[in-house]
Design a protein around this motif. Structure first.
Motif, mmCIF file in Angstrom:
data_model
loop_
_atom_site.group_PDB
_atom_site.id
_atom_site.type_symbol
_atom_site.label_atom_id
_atom_site.label_comp_id
_atom_site.label_asym_id
_atom_site.label_seq_id
_atom_site.Cartn_x
_atom_site.Cartn_y
_atom_site.Cartn_z
ATOM 1 N N LEU B 261 0.837 -1.205 0.000
ATOM 2 C CA LEU B 261 0.000 0.000 0.000
ATOM 3 C C LEU B 261 0.873 1.256 0.000
ATOM 4 O O LEU B 261 0.587 2.223 -0.722
ATOM 5 N N PRO B 266 -2.524 -1.440 -4.592
ATOM 6 C CA PRO B 266 -3.681 -1.920 -3.825
ATOM 7 C C PRO B 266 -3.550 -3.405 -3.503
ATOM 8 O O PRO B 266 -2.752 -4.107 -4.136
ATOM 9 N N ILE B 279 -6.951 -2.820 5.275
ATOM 10 C CA ILE B 279 -7.426 -2.488 3.928
ATOM 11 C C ILE B 279 -8.811 -1.870 4.013
ATOM 12 O O ILE B 279 -9.703 -2.408 4.673
ATOM 13 N N THR B 284 -8.597 1.127 -0.807
ATOM 14 C CA THR B 284 -7.172 0.765 -0.930
ATOM 15 C C THR B 284 -7.013 -0.690 -1.390
ATOM 16 O O THR B 284 -5.903 -1.210 -1.415
ATOM 17 N N ILE B 304 -9.467 2.025 -8.046
ATOM 18 C CA ILE B 304 -8.604 2.373 -6.904
ATOM 19 C C ILE B 304 -7.638 3.500 -7.283
ATOM 20 O O ILE B 304 -6.993 3.458 -8.332
ATOM 21 N N ARG B 306 -4.228 4.998 -6.520
ATOM 22 C CA ARG B 306 -2.988 4.540 -5.864
ATOM 23 C C ARG B 306 -2.515 5.525 -4.797
ATOM 24 O O ARG B 306 -1.915 5.123 -3.788
ATOM 25 N N CYS B 309 -3.906 4.712 -1.468
ATOM 26 C CA CYS B 309 -3.231 3.587 -0.786
ATOM 27 C C CYS B 309 -2.084 4.121 0.064
ATOM 28 O O CYS B 309 -1.950 3.793 1.248
ATOM 29 N N ARG B 310 -1.255 4.952 -0.555
ATOM 30 C CA ARG B 310 -0.124 5.498 0.196
ATOM 31 C C ARG B 310 -0.622 6.380 1.347
ATOM 32 O O ARG B 310 -0.076 6.329 2.454
ATOM 33 N N ALA B 312 -3.220 6.138 3.129
ATOM 34 C CA ALA B 312 -3.721 5.344 4.258
ATOM 35 C C ALA B 312 -2.568 4.894 5.151
ATOM 36 O O ALA B 312 -2.657 4.911 6.383
#
Lengths: 335, 335
Positions: B261, B266, B279, B284, B304, B306, B309-310, B312
């Motif tokens: 992540l 993801p 998750i 994410t 998603i 990206r 993701c980072r 989070a």
């Protein structure tokens, strides 16, 4: 004198059949209790003693798959050390884990080293060389890097092994089925001598049993009786012409050797480890270096006086003698 | 504040490649040292720290067959407890053996439970429930019979995992080759989705690898790269379209999930264990209950972002956040 006696929890104390460390722990504990010593036996909760029993593990890990060996060993050892102040001395019979706790308490710690299974475990014994009072169970098992407070041979209860002055024709193998114990060598020697071989003991190495022992059972000249305990054990030990103890390792002590001798049965053993300390060559048996020499020794069994075998144990390997020597050690350590 | 940080000695600290417990121990130690805390790291002697290093074991037992695991674990754990008075707090990251020493000292003991491998080890944690301050690494891993001082998620160094905004077409499996980690499931899903699968991780179960992974490598659509570390690891994590983490057990935490992540990749994971804590479904990655659902999720990866993701990880799973939370815990325990 308040002694905490720490048994292993691999088996119940005393063991149901196999369990030599637990057996010696039980024999010493009961002999000390009989002498009026205040002994608390730390063992599995299903153990038995005429003294006080203390334990946390409901059963032994070798007999109960629900008992995780490492988890319960840690709880078991912690239990005695958490109660160290209640005792004048802790006598550890349970290998090296207890050593790691020894500097956390003031109580003196005696450790009977039942055998150094490998050089890889030596570092922990060396680390506590100046803290723990080590007892060797034979001169052969003394390690040059360790300092010992005493060497005390194991002892057995002579009354548990009645003298059989007659013996019999069969040869006997009594021990774990494992290459160390020389089961294959015993079979080879019995065949060469044309004698029947009775075998008793737990199967510790299944592959070895399958390859070396099982095929020999076909013609009836080799008989495997499994783990033999109680009266059958006494009978097997006393009714043999000789015990074949052709070990392939430096055995620190041979309990079955002493038990056979007590029953009047001479022993033909490999000349290594503690065997020269247990057997008087030509008097209570023969120390041999080869299969040939073992076969020759069978031909000389007539030279052995079975009463001399029992007398040797009576003089040197009784539980009373062992208990007296440990009591002397405790007293010297406690001043 | 003088902290004794007790690492396992299965691997060096920090580990050369595999060794998640040692990795987390190192990350926390260095973050605390950077905050000015006086930390002594008890680890193998070839370990490294910007704090003080203390150790007795010359190397790790998983990397050196001459090191007997049990012998050196006992010496290692005894070492820190013999020095307990030098510290305000002992932080144990090395499983349950240290618990058994905890009542022998006055020093408070914090234990991060990196995972309860089985119900069989629970008795030792229960025994020290009132003595040791347990930290869970996820809410999923809390055991109802244990009392916890805190739940603190693992954190990683964000700067070690540069953000890759583009990813790639390939799917990624990153973990031990073992049924628990769902290597076979990842292969099945990648095949159904018609995507290439890159696999990285140590082979922990040789038989499983031989049966489930090796046969899939023939046509080039599944590529096994072995244990991947350093820059290759960072690159692998960032250049995937998704991490397939189709675990078959209640995983207490998923370090590779958070690392993927952080890189912008993801994660499609089984909806069990700590996965719902790591998750955000649909944001994410995806939490799935079947192979079908995992294949469907691959079709929805376009939904998603990206960067989310980072973000989070940046908000919830950094080493700084973890270190702050542990420091809060230490302070609350020391009053």
């Amino acid at each position: 004198m308040r002694i905490a006696m720490l048994a292993p929890i691999s088996w119940r104390t005393p063991p149901r059949h196999y369990g030599p460390w637990e057996l010696m722990t039980s024999l010493l504990t009961e002999a000390l209790v009989a002498r009026g010593v205040d002994v608390t036996l730390f063992a599995t909760k299903d153990s038995w003693t005429a003294g006080k029993l203390a334990g946390v593990s409901p059963a032994s890990y070798s007999e109960n798959p629900a008992i995780d060996a490492k988890v319960w060993e840690m709880l078991h050892v912690a239990h005695v050390f958490e109660r160290a102040e209640e005792f004048d001395l802790i006598h550890n019979q349970a290998d090296f884990v207890p050593l790691a706790f020894s500097r956390m308490v003031e109580t003196p710690v005696v450790t009977t080293i039942h055998g150094l299974s490998s050089e890889r475990i030596l570092p922990v014994f060396k680390t506590y060389n100046d803290r723990v009072h080590y007892v060797a169970i034979s001169d052969a098992d003394r390690h040059p890097d360790l300092r010992y407070a005493a060497m005390i041979h194991h002892g057995i209860r002579l009354e548990d092994f009645p003298f059989n002055p007659y013996g019999g024709e069969d040869l006997l193998f009594f021990g774990r089925i494992h290459p160390d114990k020389g089961a294959a060598e015993a079979i080879a020697v019995a065949r060469r001598a044309g004698r029947r071989l009775i075998m008793a003991g737990i199967i510790q190495d299944r592959d070895y049993h399958h390859k070396q022992v099982a095929p020999a059972l076909d013609d009836g000249f080799v008989v495997y009786r499994g783990a033999v305990g109680g009266p059958d054990r006494v009978k097997a030990l006393g009714s043999a012409s000789a015990l074949l103890h052709l070990i392939n390792f430096e055995e620190p002590f041979g309990l079955s050797v002493v038990e056979a001798l007590a029953s009047g049965t001479p022993v033909i053993a490999s000349n290594r480890g503690s065997m020269p300390e247990l057997i008087d060559h030509g008097v209570t048996g023969f120390l041999v270096d080869s299969i040939d020499a073992a076969v020759d020794a069978i031909g000389r069994l007539g030279d052995i006086d079975r009463a001399a075998c029992r007398a040797a144990v009576s003089a040197r390997f009784t539980v009373d003698r062992m208990a007296d020597r440990y009591l002397d050690l405790y007293r010297s350590l406690l001043g």
